[in-house]
Scaffold this motif. Structure first.
Motif, PDB file in Angstrom:
ATOM      1  N   VAL A 101       0.859  -1.184   0.000  1.00 35.60           N
ATOM      2  CA  VAL A 101       0.000   0.000   0.000  1.00 35.60           C
ATOM      3  C   VAL A 101       0.901   1.241   0.000  1.00 35.60           C
ATOM      4  O   VAL A 101       1.200   1.795   1.060  1.00 35.60           O
ATOM      5  CB  VAL A 101      -0.934  -0.015   1.232  1.00 35.60           C
ATOM      6  N   ARG A 191       0.769  -7.246  -5.057  1.00 33.52           N
ATOM      7  CA  ARG A 191      -0.416  -6.561  -5.575  1.00 33.52           C
ATOM      8  C   ARG A 191      -0.252  -5.123  -5.088  1.00 33.52           C
ATOM      9  O   ARG A 191      -0.021  -4.871  -3.906  1.00 33.52           O
ATOM     10  CB  ARG A 191      -1.669  -7.230  -5.012  1.00 33.52           C
ATOM     11  N   VAL A 194      -3.812   1.013  -5.320  1.00 36.42           N
ATOM     12  CA  VAL A 194      -3.987   2.366  -5.883  1.00 36.42           C
ATOM     13  C   VAL A 194      -2.795   2.770  -6.754  1.00 36.42           C
ATOM     14  O   VAL A 194      -2.242   3.870  -6.616  1.00 36.42           O
ATOM     15  CB  VAL A 194      -4.222   3.424  -4.776  1.00 36.42           C
ATOM     16  N   ASP A 317     -13.672  -5.018  -2.811  1.00 39.22           N
ATOM     17  CA  ASP A 317     -14.138  -3.629  -2.925  1.00 39.22           C
ATOM     18  C   ASP A 317     -15.456  -3.490  -3.689  1.00 39.22           C
ATOM     19  O   ASP A 317     -15.982  -2.384  -3.793  1.00 39.22           O
ATOM     20  CB  ASP A 317     -13.099  -2.775  -3.670  1.00 39.22           C
ATOM     21  N   ARG A 389     -17.450  -8.825   2.324  1.00 35.99           N
ATOM     22  CA  ARG A 389     -16.327  -9.206   3.183  1.00 35.99           C
ATOM     23  C   ARG A 389     -16.746 -10.130   4.328  1.00 35.99           C
ATOM     24  O   ARG A 389     -15.996 -10.324   5.282  1.00 35.99           O
ATOM     25  CB  ARG A 389     -15.684  -7.938   3.756  1.00 35.99           C
TER      26      ARG A 389
HETATM   27  C1  GLC Z   1      -7.700  -0.035  -2.656  1.00 36.20           C
HETATM   28  C2  GLC Z   1      -8.116  -1.212  -1.817  1.00 36.20           C
HETATM   29  C3  GLC Z   1      -9.222  -0.762  -0.931  1.00 36.20           C
HETATM   30  C4  GLC Z   1      -8.720   0.342  -0.028  1.00 36.20           C
HETATM   31  C5  GLC Z   1      -8.119   1.478  -0.839  1.00 36.20           C
HETATM   32  C6  GLC Z   1      -7.298   2.402   0.019  1.00 36.20           C
HETATM   33  O1  GLC Z   1      -8.687   0.389  -3.515  1.00 36.20           O
HETATM   34  O2  GLC Z   1      -8.442  -2.288  -2.625  1.00 36.20           O
HETATM   35  O3  GLC Z   1      -9.756  -1.814  -0.178  1.00 36.20           O
HETATM   36  O4  GLC Z   1      -9.762   0.836   0.748  1.00 36.20           O
HETATM   37  O5  GLC Z   1      -7.257   1.005  -1.843  1.00 36.20           O
HETATM   38  O6  GLC Z   1      -6.098   1.784   0.405  1.00 36.20           O
END
Ligand code: GLC
Length: 517
Positions: A101, A191, A194, A317, A389
């Protein structure tokens, strides 16, 4: 385990750890739980798993608010549990992709804490400004929050997810180090969350007036000031250099909400990312022409850069596809057909946990149980993503359906519908014709006959029917999206169908079949 671009036609199963299997009875799934269920995934016939974030996190956005990228949250286990999971998966011949992330951290991350405490260098890793602009958070409300000294910081998602400033070399270096941390531990890929959002317009321009209001707020559009900026590609070239230093055919998959393949393919140039989720396919409605357009756009769009297609119907999502396609008996028939469509297409495929059981979206979660910031930040105006979920039903007649061990201290973190008693793994594996049987059979046949390669359309003249031949292997896939039975090509051997053929050998409405030429 085979080597050599395994990811070009891999089936990757998305494990959402919170909701997969709870080993310690706290009502939340965990890594030992995932490990205990690996044999199920092996039997199902997938090649790899993708694990949603399991890092230390206050869980403001179900773990997409990461406070430490190099450890495991006690909720999910320990770093030793992650190592054990990797080792066991590899023993079984399953690869493991982890979720990174990079767009934002948690507000509990030491960098952000230091930034709030007045550390200038730390503040320069985020996007602090004296004045906010008009940008809105994807989850609703302003994308800016003010801190005690009067400055504002940008968060495209929740206020607990401050955006990093990717023009800062310290941010770039930190993430390359995080990549190495997990590559050294043996993960097979990443993976990337964003992936279209990391760079922002430097002047923080307002959104133009002519954006298409029909497109969801997280989807890139021309002229947008924070999605799909050209500069984001520098980051992916840097990540690719790191990943390429490692043996073992590691893979990256971009979560980039970019429907335009002329733009999406830029992420997949040979020196950038390997693959990207195919959201244009995911959002296609139940309609033959819409599917055909998504498929043609994908194959034409990606072949220019030599990247394989990927196909996906559901994830954590979006509303589960059995419900999106109409719900109930109709949605179920369509979901069965869609599985055969997706698994016949050339390239890789992503399965979201529970789709192989035919799970539907849970729409009636009580408000007080909902946890998605999208629900909370809009005061419930948006229902959010909790409904896809809900923890997986494994066995038994009543909740927790084997998700948690007997005598668990806590109920599942989201309530499971009582009607899932006939959707458990245990129930479906003894029911020929169940969704689970269909997925297992399709995955076994796919391994034998399908995968990477080409697709030729075979036009039969019925606009509700899709018919194509896969090469090599010469499997013909027919999908009937209409309500009435349709003809299938003559003289072929049926391999598998989502519903029995009619006595006249026609394919019933809302069904799909594979034939061997
Ligand atoms: C992506 C994830 C989602 C999350 C968002 C912010 O879209 O798949 O679940 O809320 O990013 O990190």
């Amino acid at each position: 385990m085979t080597t050599g671009q395994w990811w070009r036609d891999a089936v990757i199963y998305q494990v959402y750890p919170r909701s997969f299997a709870d080993s310690d009875g706290d009502g939340v799934g965990d890594l030992p739980g995932v490990l205990s269920r690996l044999p199920y995934l092996k039997d199902l016939g997938v090649d790899a798993i993708w694990l949603n974030p399991f890092y230390p996190s206050p869980q403001a956005d179900a773990g997409y608010d990461v406070a430490d990228h190099r450890d495991v949250d006690p909720l999910f286990g320990t770093l030793a549990d992650a190592d054990a999971l990797l080792a066991r998966a590899h023993e079984l011949g399953l690869r493991v992709v982890v979720d990174l992330v990079p767009n934002h951290t948690s507000s509990a991350h030491p960098w952000f804490r230091a930034a709030l405490a007045g550390d200038k260098a730390a503040r320069a890793r985020y996007l602090f400004r004296d004045q906010p602009n008009g940008w809105q958070s994807v989850f609703g409300g302003s994308a800016w929050t003010q801190v005690a000294d009067g400055q504002w910081y940008l968060h495209l998602f929740d206020a607990e997810q401050p955006d990093l400033d990717w023009t800062n070399p310290e941010v770039v270096a930190e993430f390359e180090s995080i990549l190495r941390f997990w590559l050294d531990r043996g993960v097979d890929g990443f993976r990337i969350d964003v992936a279209h959002g990391l760079r922002k317009d430097p002047a923080l321009r307002e959104l133009p007036d002519d954006l298409d209001p029909e497109l969801p707020v997280h989807v890139a559009q021309p002229g947008h000031p924070f999605w799909d900026q050209d500069e984001v590609h520098e980051i992916w070239r840097g990540w690719r250099r790191v990943v390429d230093e490692y043996a073992g055919d590691r893979v990256t998959v971009a979560e980039a909400w970019v429907y335009d393949f002329d733009r999406l393919r830029l992420y997949l140039r040979p020196d950038e990312l390997h693959t990207a989720f195919n959201f244009a396919f995911l959002v296609a409605p139940w309609d033959a022409a819409a599917f055909r357009k998504a498929i043609d756009d994908t194959l034409a769009g990606l072949s220019a850069v030599g990247a394989p297609a990927t196909w996906v119907l559901s994830n954590h999502d979006v509303v589960r596809h059995a419900s999106r396609y109409g719900g109930g008996a109709v949605g179920r028939r369509r979901a069965r057909a869609a599985a055969l469509l997706m698994l016949a297409l050339p390239g890789g495929a992503y399965l979201y946990q529970g789709e192989e059981l035919g799970l539907e979206e849970v729409f009636d979660i009580p408000d007080e149980k909902r946890q998605d910031p999208n629900f909370l930040r809009t005061g419930g105006a948006e229902r959010g993503r909790d409904g896809c979920r809900v923890p997986i039903p494994w066995s038994g007649q009543s909740p927790p359906f084997g998700f948690s061990p007997p005598g668990a201290a806590q109920p599942p973190w989201l309530p499971q519908p009582a009607s899932w008693a006939n959707r458990t793994v245990e129930a479906e594996q003894h029911e020929p014709g169940s969704m689970l049987w269909l997925y297992r059979a399709a995955l076994a046949l796919r391994r034998e006959h399908l995968g990477d390669g080409g697709l030729e359309w075979l036009d039969g003249g019925d606009p509700a029917v899709l018919c194509f031949r896969r090469t090599p292997g010469n499997v013909v896939c027919v999908v009937n999206t209409g309500p009435d039975p349709a003809a299938v090509p003559d003289g072929l051997t049926r391999l598998l169908s989502s519903a029995p053929l009619t006595p006249e050998g026609r394919l019933p409405g809302e069904a799909a079949a594979w034939f061997q030429e």
